[in-house]
Design an enzyme around this catalytic site. Sequence first.
Site, PDB file in Angstrom:
ATOM      1  N   GLU A 269       0.890  -1.160   0.000  1.00  0.00           N
ATOM      2  CA  GLU A 269       0.000   0.000   0.000  1.00  0.00           C
ATOM      3  C   GLU A 269       0.918   1.196   0.000  1.00  0.00           C
ATOM      4  OE1 GLU A 269      -1.236   3.078   1.472  1.00  0.00           O
ATOM      5  OE2 GLU A 269      -2.277   2.138   3.165  1.00  0.00           O
TER       6      GLU A 269
ATOM      7  N   CYS B  97      -2.302   8.138   4.807  1.00  0.00           N
ATOM      8  CA  CYS B  97      -2.285   7.785   3.381  1.00  0.00           C
ATOM      9  C   CYS B  97      -3.562   8.223   2.684  1.00  0.00           C
ATOM     10  CB  CYS B  97      -2.069   6.287   3.183  1.00  0.00           C
ATOM     11  SG  CYS B  97      -3.106   5.280   4.244  1.00  0.00           S
TER      12      CYS B  97
END
Lengths: 489, 489
Positions: free
Chosen positions: A234, A271
């Site tokens: 990720e 994020c």
Amino acid sequence: MGEKRKMESDAKVLERVIESAARAAAPAAASTPAERAAWLRAAADALDAAAAELIPLAAKETHLPEAPRLRGELARTTFQLRLFGEVLSDGAFLGATIDHADPNWPMGPRPDIRRTVVPIGPTLVFAASNFPFAFSVAGGDTASALAAGAPVVLKAHPGHPELSERTGAVLRDALVGAGAPDGMFDVIHGVEAGVTALKDPRIAAAAFTGSVPGGRALFDIASSRPTPIPFYGELGSVNPVVVTPGAVKTRGEAVAKGFVGSFTLGTGQFCTKPGLLFLPEGHGLDDVLREAVAAVPGQPMLNDRIAGGFRDAVARLRGEPSVTVLAGPEPDGTRLRPTLVTLRGADFRAAGEAVRSECFGPSSIVVTYRDQEELRELLDELEPGLTATVHAEDAEVEDIRAILPALTRLAGRLLWNDWPTGVTVSWAQQHGGPYPATTAPTTTSVGTAAIERFLRPVAFQGFPDALLPPALQEANPWQLPRRTDGHRD
Amino acid sequence: MGEKRKMESDAKVLERVIESAARAAAPAAASTPAERAAWLRAAADALDAAAAELIPLAAKETHLPEAPRLRGELARTTFQLRLFGEVLSDGAFLGATIDHADPNWPMGPRPDIRRTVVPIGPTLVFAASNFPFAFSVAGGDTASALAAGAPVVLKAHPGHPELSERTGAVLRDALVGAGAPDGMFDVIHGVEAGVTALKDPRIAAAAFTGSVPGGRALFDIASSRPTPIPFYGELGSVNPVVVTPGAVKTRGEAVAKGFVGSFTLGTGQFCTKPGLLFLPEGHGLDDVLREAVAAVPGQPMLNDRIAGGFRDAVARLRGEPSVTVLAGPEPDGTRLRPTLVTLRGADFRAAGEAVRSECFGPSSIVVTYRDQEELRELLDELEPGLTATVHAEDAEVEDIRAILPALTRLAGRLLWNDWPTGVTVSWAQQHGGPYPATTAPTTTSVGTAAIERFLRPVAFQGFPDALLPPALQEANPWQLPRRTDGHRD
């Protein structure tokens, strides 16, 4: 920012940890989902019980506030372990599918064939810096791999080494105390140890949360092994937000304040931080945005390296000729204040990489669009990410329908009148997306479906019932939801 | 072996095909599963109707017999297209999951969040040589990608270019005739065109069936793109078979004959060909094996290049000092006859790569094992593959239980008293396995689950019902099986 003890697992420690994980793979694969659910519950209870020790340690190493942030994050972490226990009890994750022998199967006689999943094997997890609990040692990757029955070798993030050691010890002791095999979980430290482990043939899969350059380097290593392995990275995400004229008119000030709150939350170290806000030209919200940013107190970042990276990125952003700074100090300032810049859509398309790639920290970019057509062109230019958000009025549903395919191309999670920085852990959550959001766009790293990354399907053809896994035995002893001869039970 | 017209798609054709696929992605994603089911049924009907043209063309280009082989393979192919139609009608593949907003969610208030899947985007499929229908132009990769709603650019195998052109035309016309967008399917030719397409940023995924070196080279290209994409490669497999003392005693002759029938089926050109037969020492079946091999008629291989590769591999096998040839001509013979060699378990462990990697063609290896312990050690040495097979008696179930973990590590499909060369298409099928069986061990390339490779999850948070995909709307207009608030409907 305190001096941190540099930790490095030497070759001997690394060999012990990997070999223990490899030896744990068979007993872990033989464990039942109910047994693994008990391991996870024991782990969650032990971590909750250690909160008074772990939370101050996390605060010391990450500069994140104890309350509500770190307390909430630990609650999220232990909730997540327990939720995977529910996934194990539910049993649908086993995908049990039974096709009885059928002499009249149209393509030719069919044998008895039955499919379920088995753990993928020892898994290397690279912890993230920005969530010292929820995406670190006992975080989502660890929880989902353990739930799948895959032993975990956890590469600690150097940003919080002591917390990693202590969390790892609590987790390991709880798992083994609840009956998990020795070697089901252990922690290693250091870049070199991480890379060596990633190349080790005993490691069957890897997961990572972090930056695009770091994640890509590790993905390249995983993919170029003699035996390549799945690498669930990720990486980065710009997280665009589209605001319609109707939303500006009806509640522009609230949207502007919500946006500033979201991009500065946790010092912008999420994020899912909204990195682009698309506002219609003439939105009239510049003053509101300026004031909202000015009201955000200065906050420390996770560590000096990340703060340095942020200062450099802001300098690049300010260096774009078409950019106007709405709020934020000169980049050589010592206090870290949020930065907000703006530019026109036409200029955005001509500007460089600085305006369209993720900047980790409290900065964001307002892009003004002329009309719906320009908005769609701008969206078509963006690189994919984790999220895309819309702020609109109910009367504008048809306008949004027209850009929905463009938004869907962009992200794994779409939000309506909300902000992307909250990521709930639930059955329907999707935290992923096409590269560079992740290296594995068909998967998620948050939510119950995260377990699928660490499971490998196996079919049994013509096997005697006594040798089949319980999930596939004719009597369905675990009372699982199954598909039999094409029909859902 | 006839001269084949060399086909190469030039840059102009390639650009047209890829751009058409890219343009088809949005309308394909907007299509309903019911619409796609109709496309697939139309494609199946059109291929069945073209059998009289396609089957002789396939026989001419591949040297495979028309009946039963090619007729059966075409039937399998059109059945497969229709079965994916059933998958689309069933709807479980959409994974529709709904979590309503919950202010009391233990980790903190939960927004309304709903998850389903969308097509991954334009997909490049590399066709195989050995199944000119079932793993080629209209084969499993194509069928599952189309079912998912992903436009397909099909790289034809040079072994059957005319058949590929004709099959492609029939398939494309049927799809478009049934309402699929122009660009939903097209065929390209040539290695260079395939590699160029694989590097094209408009291509979002790729699938491949073929050799380890070829598949690995393409996997490396897919993984090293600026934007890496999922590459579903089905490469090579040794497919070990274990025979117990009990099975030798009770029905050794039948097992030996079944084995020879399986490894010589289709001139050994199956990815599931049994390449290793583990027999207990003193099995006494050498004469039966020799006679069974001698009774197999000489058969042509698919083409001269493959025949040359087989001759080289057999020469390497015969060059292993510990190997004894049970049956088979000298490798410089011009007729292709099956080859069967044998060696002891202790020698196997010391021998080179030739005895433990896939040999494409009618050859196999008998390895004798001393006892259960040596058998397990030998299994632990093997590289993973697509299948692992056991021939045993019911009284030996506990002996097999002891080696079941070793067999499960080795393969995606385990067989009991059967042969791996038949691969049915059904809901429970699993055709995959850890590398080098595939580059994606969590997936299958045969069976209904193959569709999952071309779907990407997307979650919608807080969306108005009118903007949600039908799969996630509150009223469940498609009456799908769904999970709501953690509970299966």
